[in-house]
Design a protein around this motif. Structure first.
Motif, mmCIF file in Angstrom:
data_model
loop_
_atom_site.group_PDB
_atom_site.id
_atom_site.type_symbol
_atom_site.label_atom_id
_atom_site.label_comp_id
_atom_site.label_asym_id
_atom_site.label_seq_id
_atom_site.Cartn_x
_atom_site.Cartn_y
_atom_site.Cartn_z
ATOM 1 N N VAL A 111 0.869 -1.173 0.000
ATOM 2 C CA VAL A 111 0.000 0.000 0.000
ATOM 3 C C VAL A 111 0.901 1.215 0.000
ATOM 4 O O VAL A 111 2.074 1.155 0.359
ATOM 5 C CB VAL A 111 -0.928 0.026 1.241
ATOM 6 N N ALA A 112 0.348 2.358 -0.408
ATOM 7 C CA ALA A 112 1.127 3.593 -0.375
ATOM 8 C C ALA A 112 1.427 3.960 1.073
ATOM 9 O O ALA A 112 0.521 4.003 1.915
ATOM 10 C CB ALA A 112 0.341 4.709 -1.062
ATOM 11 N N LEU A 113 2.684 4.199 1.381
ATOM 12 C CA LEU A 113 3.072 4.493 2.756
ATOM 13 C C LEU A 113 3.066 6.001 2.983
ATOM 14 O O LEU A 113 3.666 6.765 2.243
ATOM 15 C CB LEU A 113 4.455 3.927 3.045
ATOM 16 N N THR A 114 2.380 6.417 4.033
ATOM 17 C CA THR A 114 2.386 7.816 4.421
ATOM 18 C C THR A 114 3.712 8.126 5.100
ATOM 19 O O THR A 114 4.400 7.231 5.588
ATOM 20 C CB THR A 114 1.226 8.099 5.380
ATOM 21 N N PRO A 115 4.115 9.407 5.177
ATOM 22 C CA PRO A 115 5.397 9.740 5.798
ATOM 23 C C PRO A 115 5.475 9.327 7.264
ATOM 24 O O PRO A 115 6.551 9.077 7.774
ATOM 25 C CB PRO A 115 5.471 11.261 5.656
ATOM 26 N N VAL A 116 4.343 9.280 7.959
ATOM 27 C CA VAL A 116 4.331 8.881 9.361
ATOM 28 C C VAL A 116 3.402 7.687 9.520
ATOM 29 O O VAL A 116 2.620 7.362 8.638
ATOM 30 C CB VAL A 116 3.873 10.037 10.287
ATOM 31 N N SER A 117 3.496 7.070 10.670
ATOM 32 C CA SER A 117 2.701 5.877 10.930
ATOM 33 C C SER A 117 1.253 6.238 11.197
ATOM 34 O O SER A 117 0.848 7.404 11.166
ATOM 35 C CB SER A 117 3.283 5.144 12.134
ATOM 36 N N LEU A 118 0.459 5.202 11.489
ATOM 37 C CA LEU A 118 -0.915 5.430 11.915
ATOM 38 C C LEU A 118 -0.921 6.406 13.074
ATOM 39 O O LEU A 118 -0.066 6.342 13.962
ATOM 40 C CB LEU A 118 -1.543 4.112 12.368
ATOM 41 N N ASP A 119 -1.906 7.313 13.088
ATOM 42 C CA ASP A 119 -1.968 8.255 14.203
ATOM 43 C C ASP A 119 -2.635 7.605 15.412
ATOM 44 O O ASP A 119 -3.015 6.420 15.381
ATOM 45 C CB ASP A 119 -2.703 9.540 13.797
ATOM 46 N N GLY A 120 -2.763 8.371 16.492
ATOM 47 C CA GLY A 120 -3.290 7.811 17.720
ATOM 48 C C GLY A 120 -4.672 7.226 17.569
ATOM 49 O O GLY A 120 -4.962 6.141 18.099
ATOM 50 N N LYS A 121 -5.548 7.898 16.843
ATOM 51 C CA LYS A 121 -6.914 7.384 16.669
ATOM 52 C C LYS A 121 -6.904 6.078 15.893
ATOM 53 O O LYS A 121 -7.627 5.128 16.234
ATOM 54 C CB LYS A 121 -7.782 8.404 15.947
ATOM 55 N N ALA A 122 -6.090 6.009 14.840
ATOM 56 C CA ALA A 122 -6.033 4.791 14.034
ATOM 57 C C ALA A 122 -5.512 3.621 14.863
ATOM 58 O O ALA A 122 -6.038 2.498 14.778
ATOM 59 C CB ALA A 122 -5.164 5.019 12.806
ATOM 60 N N TRP A 123 -4.479 3.873 15.672
ATOM 61 C CA TRP A 123 -3.978 2.811 16.547
ATOM 62 C C TRP A 123 -5.030 2.427 17.583
ATOM 63 O O TRP A 123 -5.194 1.245 17.905
ATOM 64 C CB TRP A 123 -2.690 3.252 17.247
ATOM 65 N N ARG A 124 -5.752 3.401 18.095
ATOM 66 C CA ARG A 124 -6.795 3.124 19.084
ATOM 67 C C ARG A 124 -7.861 2.218 18.487
ATOM 68 O O ARG A 124 -8.309 1.249 19.119
ATOM 69 C CB ARG A 124 -7.404 4.447 19.552
ATOM 70 N N ASP A 125 -8.275 2.510 17.276
ATOM 71 C CA ASP A 125 -9.297 1.690 16.616
ATOM 72 C C ASP A 125 -8.777 0.282 16.325
ATOM 73 O O ASP A 125 -9.496 -0.713 16.491
ATOM 74 C CB ASP A 125 -9.743 2.358 15.310
ATOM 75 N N LEU A 126 -7.507 0.191 15.893
ATOM 76 C CA LEU A 126 -6.932 -1.109 15.575
ATOM 77 C C LEU A 126 -6.772 -1.953 16.838
ATOM 78 O O LEU A 126 -7.087 -3.153 16.852
ATOM 79 C CB LEU A 126 -5.585 -0.923 14.884
ATOM 80 N N ILE A 127 -6.308 -1.342 17.906
ATOM 81 C CA ILE A 127 -6.146 -2.059 19.176
ATOM 82 C C ILE A 127 -7.480 -2.621 19.644
ATOM 83 O O ILE A 127 -7.558 -3.756 20.135
ATOM 84 C CB ILE A 127 -5.512 -1.127 20.230
ATOM 85 N N ALA A 128 -8.541 -1.867 19.477
ATOM 86 C CA ALA A 128 -9.868 -2.335 19.889
ATOM 87 C C ALA A 128 -10.265 -3.604 19.143
ATOM 88 O O ALA A 128 -10.974 -4.456 19.683
ATOM 89 C CB ALA A 128 -10.901 -1.239 19.664
#
Length: 447
Positions: A73-90
């Protein structure tokens, strides 16, 4: 393991250092028991960011060289942000028993505190893997002290002095900063362990590094083989690695708090190293939400941004990873402990198997560990039962212990109702030995 029952109430069975702590760099298989492929992982390495303020040539961060892992996938300059990690962790919480926060340097994620808060909210324990170089040490230590599910830190310390450590970290001044923060964290009451990558500069200085780590307040040291493409002046020779393994085993035999963190084939040098359960019990999630079987492996098996966890865990890519254990290893007498060496190292170096694997078949004469336990002890289980397709397993953090055939009726009775003597009479001495394994892994307490 062999348990010797005694009439001495003080015989509580000494556990080897950190055998039951989940701070290793690969996984936590149980000696002599082959971990089955679970229906879903019980532990995850969460690579929060690819950013790092060290430049270790042997770093497990496979994204230092972007050409090493082919993005799907196209990689953004930074990783998943806090909200994205929060949703993934859930999404991981319903089946996860433990998280291991890493990177890069996990604490450099701009939303690190938010991610820690999300994990705390779900009550999932985690260990932080870090280089100990934090922009705001006091704030980080306070955050972790106030987080009940933080089980401790594993801090990279690659030598007993600046020259040795910085030969690996490649950053002048990093040794003093890391050592200072190990001391700060330990003095604040955090559980701290040090992590050494055995390399060309430190292979003969393991004991000195252990002494330094303990003097700084670390409670034990985890030693890891170098995993990665060969690097001149960094990768240890085979003779150096062997010498380091022998030294580590000697220190362990003398009662020092030191152990191995990743897998070394037993046919290379017999040791207390354990095999890897990557792809069978744990997985890695990269900074962009993609799954890999192992934190050292470049193989991407799916994207959790568009796929379910179950779909990726059962993907063709993961099946391919599981098939990479050498066929000849399955006939080895210690395969259940060794698991066929490091598949990531084989993949990185373009070989069919871990390059440390020797001529097979291999039949080492390993001494069976013995512990003495008072016959009147009543084991109380500290685990979660999970019924997989072909086997029942007991889970504790990232440990997975299969229930041997015939012992399923014993599991619910590990509630303090039976003494070890009664277990021996009803289920045989083998059942007592198995309870000894559970004790060794921190999965039973004594009533």
């Amino acid at each position: 393991m062999r348990v010797i029952l005694t009439q001495n109430p003080t015989d509580l069975g000494e556990r080897l250092v950190s055998s039951h702590q989940c701070d290793c760099n690969c996984a936590c298989p149980v000696d002599g028991m082959l971990t089955p492929v679970l229906s879903l992982p019980v532990a995850y390495y969460l690579e929060l960011t690819s950013a790092c303020n060290n430049r270790c040539p042997g770093c497990g961060n496979v994204y230092r060289n972007r050409g090493f892992v082919q993005p799907t996938v196209a990689l953004t300059p930074v990783s998943l942000d806090g909200k994205a990690w929060r949703d993934l962790i859930a999404r991981l919480v319903p089946h996860a028993q433990q998280f291991k926060l890493t990177g890069g340097e996990a604490t450099l994620h701009p939303d690190f505190a938010e991610i820690v808060g999300a994990i705390e909210g779900h009550g999932i324990p985690f260990t932080l893997f870090t280089n100990g170089r934090w922009p705001r040490p006091a704030a980080l230590i306070q955050l972790l002290r106030n987080t009940a599910v933080c089980e401790g830190l594993l801090v990279s310390l690659h030598g007993p002095d600046a020259a040795t450590h910085e030969a690996f970290s490649s950053v002048p001044g990093s040794f003093d900063e890391t050592a200072t923060n190990i001391r700060r964290a330990a003095e604040a009451g955090l559980d701290v362990a040090a992590s050494i990558v055995i390399n060309h500069k430190n292979w003969d200085r393991i004991a000195e590094t252990l002494d330094l780590a303990l003097s700084l307040g670390a409670n034990h040291v985890v030693c890891n083989r170098f995993i990665g493409a060969p690097v001149a002046g960094v990768t240890p020779s085979r003779a150096q690695l062997r010498a380091a393994i022998v030294a580590i085993e000697s220190l362990r035999a003398a009662g020092h708090p030191i152990r191995f963190g990743n897998c070394i084939p037993q046919c290379f040098e017999a040791s207390s190293s354990r095999g890897c359960t990557a792809g069978s019990a744990f997985a890695t999630i990269d900074p962009w939400g993609r799954m890999r079987p192992c934190n050292h492996a470049p193989l991407i098996v799916g994207d959790l941004g568009s796929q379910s966890v179950e779909e990726v865990w059962k993907s063709d890519g993961m099946a391919h990873w599981r098939s990479l254990a050498p066929a000849d290893c399955a006939a080895c007498s210690v395969f259940a402990t060794c698991h066929g060496g490091c598949r990531a190292q084989a993949m990185i170096t373009g070989q069919a198997q871990d390059p440390l694997i020797q001529t097979l078949p291999y039949a080492p004469n390993l001494k069976l560990q013995e512990i003495s336990l008072y016959a009147g002890l009543r084991p109380v289980g500290e685990f979660i039962r999970r019924f997989e397709t072909d086997v029942e397993v007991l889970l504790h953090k990232s440990q997975v212990v299969p229930v041997p055939t015939g012992y399923t009726p014993l599991v619910p009775k590990l509630d303090g109702s039976l003494t070890l003597h009664q277990i021996e009479k009803q289920y045989g001495s083998g059942a007592v030995d198995w309870v000894g394994v559970l004790h060794h892994e921190g999965m039973v307490a004594w009533a």
